[in-house]
Design a protein around this motif. Structure first.
Motif, short mmCIF file in Angstrom:
data_model
loop_
_atom_site.label_atom_id
_atom_site.label_comp_id
_atom_site.label_asym_id
_atom_site.label_seq_id
_atom_site.Cartn_x
_atom_site.Cartn_y
_atom_site.Cartn_z
N THR A 17 0.84 -1.21 0.00
CA THR A 17 0.00 0.00 0.00
C THR A 17 0.87 1.25 0.00
N ILE A 18 1.93 1.24 0.81
CA ILE A 18 2.83 2.39 0.86
C ILE A 18 3.51 2.60 -0.50
N LEU A 19 3.89 1.49 -1.14
CA LEU A 19 4.53 1.58 -2.46
C LEU A 19 3.58 2.22 -3.47
N ILE A 20 2.34 1.73 -3.50
CA ILE A 20 1.37 2.28 -4.46
C ILE A 20 1.07 3.74 -4.14
N GLY A 21 0.91 4.04 -2.85
CA GLY A 21 0.64 5.42 -2.46
C GLY A 21 1.76 6.36 -2.82
N GLY A 22 3.00 5.89 -2.64
CA GLY A 22 4.15 6.71 -3.01
C GLY A 22 4.22 6.96 -4.50
N ILE A 23 3.94 5.92 -5.29
CA ILE A 23 3.95 6.07 -6.75
C ILE A 23 2.87 7.06 -7.20
N LEU A 24 1.68 6.94 -6.62
CA LEU A 24 0.60 7.88 -6.97
C LEU A 24 0.98 9.30 -6.57
N SER A 25 1.64 9.44 -5.42
CA SER A 25 2.07 10.78 -4.99
C SER A 25 3.09 11.36 -5.95
N PHE A 26 4.00 10.51 -6.43
CA PHE A 26 5.04 10.96 -7.37
C PHE A 26 4.42 11.46 -8.66
N PHE A 27 3.36 10.79 -9.11
CA PHE A 27 2.70 11.17 -10.36
C PHE A 27 1.48 12.07 -10.12
N GLY A 28 1.47 12.74 -8.98
CA GLY A 28 0.34 13.62 -8.65
C GLY A 28 0.12 14.73 -9.64
N PHE A 29 1.19 15.14 -10.37
CA PHE A 29 1.05 16.22 -11.35
C PHE A 29 0.14 15.83 -12.51
N LEU A 30 -0.19 14.54 -12.63
CA LEU A 30 -1.10 14.09 -13.69
C LEU A 30 -2.56 14.25 -13.29
N ILE A 31 -2.82 14.79 -12.11
CA ILE A 31 -4.15 15.12 -11.59
C ILE A 31 -4.94 13.87 -11.16
N LEU A 32 -5.08 12.89 -12.03
CA LEU A 32 -5.87 11.70 -11.70
C LEU A 32 -5.42 11.04 -10.41
N PRO A 33 -4.10 10.85 -10.19
CA PRO A 33 -3.67 10.23 -8.93
C PRO A 33 -4.10 11.01 -7.68
N ILE A 34 -4.29 12.32 -7.83
CA ILE A 34 -4.72 13.12 -6.67
C ILE A 34 -6.08 12.66 -6.19
N PHE A 35 -7.00 12.41 -7.11
CA PHE A 35 -8.34 11.96 -6.73
C PHE A 35 -8.29 10.55 -6.12
N LEU A 36 -7.41 9.71 -6.65
CA LEU A 36 -7.26 8.37 -6.08
C LEU A 36 -6.71 8.44 -4.66
N LEU A 37 -5.77 9.36 -4.43
CA LEU A 37 -5.23 9.53 -3.08
C LEU A 37 -6.28 10.08 -2.12
N HIS A 38 -7.10 11.00 -2.61
CA HIS A 38 -8.21 11.50 -1.79
C HIS A 38 -9.16 10.35 -1.43
N GLY A 39 -9.44 9.51 -2.43
CA GLY A 39 -10.31 8.37 -2.17
C GLY A 39 -9.72 7.42 -1.15
N TYR A 40 -8.41 7.21 -1.22
CA TYR A 40 -7.77 6.33 -0.23
C TYR A 40 -7.82 6.95 1.16
N THR A 41 -7.68 8.27 1.23
CA THR A 41 -7.77 8.95 2.53
C THR A 41 -9.14 8.72 3.16
N VAL A 42 -10.19 8.73 2.34
CA VAL A 42 -11.54 8.44 2.84
C VAL A 42 -11.59 7.04 3.43
N ARG A 43 -11.03 6.07 2.71
CA ARG A 43 -11.00 4.69 3.22
C ARG A 43 -10.20 4.59 4.50
N LEU A 44 -9.10 5.32 4.54
CA LEU A 44 -8.23 5.29 5.71
C LEU A 44 -8.97 5.84 6.93
#
Length: 263
Positions: A17-44
């Motif tokens: 999970t940390i690996l995937i979250g870090g990769i999504l954070s790295f590619f946050g400039f693509l916008i889409l990963p930001i929404f996925l990270l927000h969604g994961y925060t809701v689950r968290l």
């Protein structure tokens, strides 16, 4: 609470999970990963509030994206709309001050006063927003994020106050640690460059060695940034676990907790 929070991201294969979250954070400039990270925060927040032992995983990506969009909308309402109102208030303050006092120190004083009020307001929002997101996560209703009475009651509980203080403490320690590590890397890099060039008045023929060390230093810096991204996501999980745990007892009814445990 803090010990559980620090161990929480590593439970039940959490490194994936940390690996995937870090990769999504790295590619946050693509916008889409930001929404996925927000969604994961809701689950968290939901898992923490329901006192689930293991961190949620990155799966059901469609649901994750939709939850992220909703969480992003909640953030806009809680942060950006009030921020615009603050800007309008500052503008009106300046206009009224110039009309009444003719500008000068009085207008500057009014602007500073409004700015201080805005800072206090933003601090209140910063403390309230995680509770609103947690209530939305638990209730699975967008409107739950705006149940003011319930949210304010949770904000002023002892448990949530402790969670906020612990979160601030974790954040401060991480910032200090990263600052110290960054300074050490810079000092080592500068010392290596000076050593390769023989100091400020060194032999110019040593430039090749300095260039090599410069490349190594650049690679080390990139590596430190990448590690920092994954560590940052780890800390993100710790902080939101603390906040979800802090406000969870006030937001979640006993039957919900029991049903979650029985599953």
């Amino acid at each position: 609470m803090l010990e559980n929070a620090l161990l929480y991201p590593r439970r039940d294969g959490g490194w994936r999970t940390i690996l995937i979250g870090g990769i999504l954070s790295f590619f946050g400039f693509l916008i889409l990963p930001i929404f996925l990270l927000h969604g994961y925060t809701v689950r968290l927040l939901r898992s923490a509030a329901l006192d689930v032992d293991e961190p949620p995983q990155f799966n059901d990506w469609g649901e994750l994206f939709v939850d992220g969009l909703k969480a992003f909308a909640i953030n806009i309402v809680y942060i950006f709309v009030p921020y615009v109102l603050v800007l309008i208030s500052v503008g009106l303050t300046v206009l009224v001050g110039e009309a009444v006092f003719g500008g000068g120190a009085a207008v500057a004083g009014l602007s500073i006063l409004v700015g201080l009020v805005a800072m206090v307001f933003l601090l209140v929002v910063a403390c309230t927003l995680p509770v609103a997101l947690t209530n939305f996560a638990v209730e699975d209703r967008l409107g739950a994020a705006f149940e003011v009475k319930k949210i304010i009651s949770a904000v002023f509980t002892r448990e949530y106050g402790i969670a906020v203080l612990l979160s601030i403490g974790v954040g401060v320690i991480v910032v200090v640690a990263f600052t110290i590590v960054g300074l050490i890397i810079q000092l080592i890099f500068i010392a290596a460059i000076l050593g390769a060039t023989g100091g400020a008045g060194g032999d110019p023929t040593m430039g090749l060695g300095a260039s090599f060390i410069g490349i190594i230093g650049f690679m080390v810096m990139i590596g430190a940034i990448l590690i920092g991204i994954f560590v940052g996501f780890y800390i993100h999980m710790v902080v939101y676990y603390l906040l979800g745990q802090g406000c969870g007892p006030s937001l979640v009814s006993t039957p919900q907790i029991e049903s979650s445990t029985s599953e």
